[in-house]
Design an enzyme around this catalytic site. Structure first.
Site, PDB file in Angstrom:
ATOM      1  CD  GLU A 374      -2.677  -1.347   2.504  1.00 19.71           C
ATOM      2  OE1 GLU A 374      -3.826  -1.767   2.430  1.00 19.71           O
ATOM      3  OE2 GLU A 374      -2.120  -1.072   3.586  1.00 19.71           O
TER       4      GLU A 374
HETATM    5  C1  TNX Z   1      -4.551  -4.213   4.620  1.00 21.51           C
HETATM    6  S1  TNX Z   1      -2.869  -6.573   4.185  1.00 21.51           S
HETATM    7  C2  TNX Z   1      -3.301  -3.930   5.107  1.00 21.51           C
HETATM    8  C3  TNX Z   1      -3.151  -3.401   6.471  1.00 21.51           C
HETATM    9  C4  TNX Z   1      -4.465  -3.225   7.148  1.00 21.51           C
HETATM   10  C5  TNX Z   1      -5.385  -4.363   6.803  1.00 21.51           C
HETATM   11  C6  TNX Z   1      -6.701  -4.311   7.505  1.00 21.51           C
HETATM   12  C7  TNX Z   1      -1.801  -5.477   4.127  1.00 21.51           C
HETATM   13  C8  TNX Z   1      -0.511  -5.893   3.675  1.00 21.51           C
HETATM   14  N1  TNX Z   1      -2.122  -4.235   4.460  1.00 21.51           N
HETATM   15  O1  TNX Z   1      -2.429  -2.205   6.447  1.00 21.51           O
HETATM   16  O2  TNX Z   1      -4.235  -3.186   8.513  1.00 21.51           O
HETATM   17  O3  TNX Z   1      -5.616  -4.370   5.426  1.00 21.51           O
HETATM   18  O4  TNX Z   1      -7.425  -5.463   7.269  1.00 21.51           O
END
Ligand code: TNX
Length: 603
Positions: A374
């Site tokens: 992300e």
């Molecule tokens: C996605 S899964 C994220 C996290 C969040 C989560 C909440 C991933 C690698 N990143 O930053 O906490 O969703 O479900």
């Protein structure tokens, strides 16, 4: 809304307390006539005794091979002792078995090391009455060749005379002990002595894991959890033969590990958490304590420093790393994807090298996780260029790089591992990275994310990847889940617990159990054992065990739990403060307080 039970840590031995028992020496004298008479009376009684309450196959994760022998149940006598092959690691497994059995049985459980006992270089651990002679020769259960057991396998042979666990490694012995724990009556989980008939069902189990990497992740960044909470999570992992604890140590809301070369990171970046709590962080000593506790339970800690996004906490401590060099305010919300280290500034790579170098030096395990998820504002070549450098920095520390599957487009680096968290198994970019040599840890969001709600009325958690009750966490196959990724490229399975909405140990346990055992079974057991109806019934037997141990869990309606005891087996007290927050930061555990509304997540 179903309430979240407030967990009370068992009042048994303090998991933080001194671990080692006094060395014990077993008497070598011949048993006296009275002892023999007592043993004979016991045997006669056992012939009339009821069958073992647990069946040999009632184990999670399901063992590879189970051959019950109902004529060979073992009853633990009061004078039971544990004999174990020489060497500190094997002896320590025996000590842990003794520590496990002493509270509920009230028996002294002496431990003694014995010289080679005819197991052909393997390790052996034998539980039997003190009067029993030391195992002289290879018993029937020892006949399979040692190499079949591998690094983590074990053979457990129960006869009316003894329980004998054989393995090639201390880890294998330890897993055998976890199986033995489940074969004993539920009352073995009691933190105080109970009168029971401590019977183990007779027969032979030969077992070893399907995948070498079996893990869970705890996000200590969104909400901070002190050392004691983390140790208790490690206990839950070990019970189900999971062997990796991934700690998500840094994120926008908090930086949770002290770094000497960038000293403001922890005190400044660690002083917040979601919804504005005090946060906290681990000193190097705290972290080492976690690593040591995990190692004793054959669990490897995988530290994650999430880069280049999810870095607001780092940027507020060191604004020179921000693209605009302006310190952002502390972040206590639950959005993602807004913060990033400046990939165009050399200072960023000094930072990455220093931080990863220190974390690597503190970590005995082979893995170093660099996040990579992300980073929405670092696109294209800026992103792959950053990742490729970060991968090389990890390699220079001697560790193997792990990252979320967003790393896939970056150039391959020997050994690299991608943690796949997709919700659709058709992922050509990841399949291509696998063709270039990457291996995968599977954490499918819609099956393994422990922060997803069980049902619409689950008071905490998210639902962006769907609702996940036990059956959904159980019904998938890691070997075939991602299209065009062969089972050989799958290193294993990990169940992540993100903690935007999880604020206490009781809430952690409520989200972990009963899904963690389902995921542990997918990671450990041969596919041929996969069977929802059978799993559901085996799982049902664990509810009373968790109750006994004061462990919170979700009473999933999919599982035929035995009726709840009218009185909880363990008196529940208000959960103690979640202490252990570094630097004297202690705040009351909000267990029992209404859970915050589900966090909005920008995913
Ligand atoms: C996605 S899964 C994220 C996290 C969040 C989560 C909440 C991933 C690698 N990143 O930053 O906490 O969703 O479900």
């Amino acid at each position: 809304m179903p309430p979240i039970p407030s967990a009370t840590p068992a009042t048994g031995p303090d998991p933080l307390g001194p671990d080692a028992a006094d060395p014990a020496v077993l008497p070598t004298h011949e048993p006296a006539a009275a002892d023999l008479a007592r043993a004979a009376a016991r045997t006669a009684g056992d012939l009339l005794a009821p069958p073992a309450p647990v069946r040999l196959g009632d184990v999670i994760p399901a063992p590879e091979r189970v051959a019950p022998d109902p004529t060979a149940d073992f009853v633990l006598p009061e004078d039971a002792a544990i004999r174990v092959s020489r060497g500190p690691a094997a002896r320590d497994v025996a000590e842990q078995l003794a520590e496990l059995l002493r509270p509920a049985t009230g028996y002294p459980l002496l431990v003694a090391e014995v010289a080679d006992d005819g197991t052909d270089g393997q390790l052996a651990l034998t539980l039997s009455g003190l009067a029993a002679s030391a195992p002289a020769s290879t018993s029937a259960g020892d006949s399979a060749p040692a190499d079949r057991l591998g690094d983590e396998g074990y053979r457990l042979h129960v006869t009316s005379a003894e329980v004998r666990i054989v393995a090639a490694t201390p880890a294998g012995l330890f897993h055998g002990v976890q199986t033995l724990r489940q074969l004993l009556p539920t009352a073995v989980e009691s933190p105080a002595p109970v009168a029971d008939r401590w019977v183990v069902p007779g027969g032979l189990i030969v077992d070893r894991p399907r995948f070498p990497y079996r893990g869970a992740m705890l996000d200590v960044a969104r909400h901070f959890f002190g050392v004691a909470d983390v140790l208790r999570v490690i206990d839950h992992l070990a019970r189900y033969k999971l062997n990796h604890l991934h700690l998500h140590l840094t994120d926008d809301q908090g930086w949770r590990i002290a770094v000497d070369s960038w000293p403001r990171l922890a005190p400044m970046g660690g002083a917040t958490e979601v919804a504005g709590g005090l946060g906290g962080w681990y000193t190097a000593a705290d972290y080492r304590r976690i690593v040591r506790y995990a190692a004793r339970r054959h669990v490897t800690v995988v530290p994650e420093i999430d880069l280049p996004g999810h870095t607001n906490a780092a940027l507020l401590a060191y604004p020179e790393l921000a693209p605009d060099k302006v310190a952002p305010p502390p972040y206590t919300g639950t959005e993602v994807g807004f913060s990033y280290l400046n990939p165009a500034d050399e200072r960023t790579y000094d930072f990455v090298s220093d931080v990863l170098g220190e974390v690597a030096a503190l970590t005995p395990g082979p893995w170093l996780h660099i996040g990579g998820d992300e980073a929405f504002k670092v696109k294209g070549e800026a992103y792959t260029g950053f990742v490729e450098r970060a991968q090389r920095i990890v390699a220079a520390t001697g560790k193997t790089v792990v990252g979320w599957h967003q790393l896939a487009p970056a150039a391959h680096l020997d050994g690299r591992v991608l943690q796949w968290w997709g919700t659709n198994g058709d992922d050509p970019v990841v399949a291509e990275a696998v063709r270039r040599g990457a291996r995968l840890i599977l954490s499918p969001g819609n099956h393994s994310y422990l922060d997803m709600k069980y049902a619409p009325d689950t008071p905490i958690g998210h639902d962006w990847a769907g609702l996940i009750d036990v059956r959904r966490s159980y019904d998938w196959d890691p070997g075939t889940h991602v299209a065009d990724v062969p089972a050989e490229a799958v290193l294993g399975v990990e169940a992540p617990l993100w903690t935007e909405s999880v604020t206490s140990l009781a809430e952690i346990e409520f989200m972990l159990l009963p899904r963690l055992p389902a995921l542990a079974e997918l990671a450990w057991s041969p596919r041929a054992t996969h069977d929802w109806a059978g799993f559901r019934d085996r799982l049902a037997g664990h509810g009373p065990r968790w109750d006994r141990a004061g462990i919170a869990f979700h009473r999933s309606p999919e599982v035929p739990w035995p009726a709840e005891p009218a009185q909880p087996a363990v008196p529940r007290q208000p959960t103690a403060e979640t202490t252990d927050r570094t630097s004297g930061q202690v705040h009351p555990d909000p267990a029992g307080a209404p859970a915050p509304p589900p966090a909005a997540n920008g995913v």
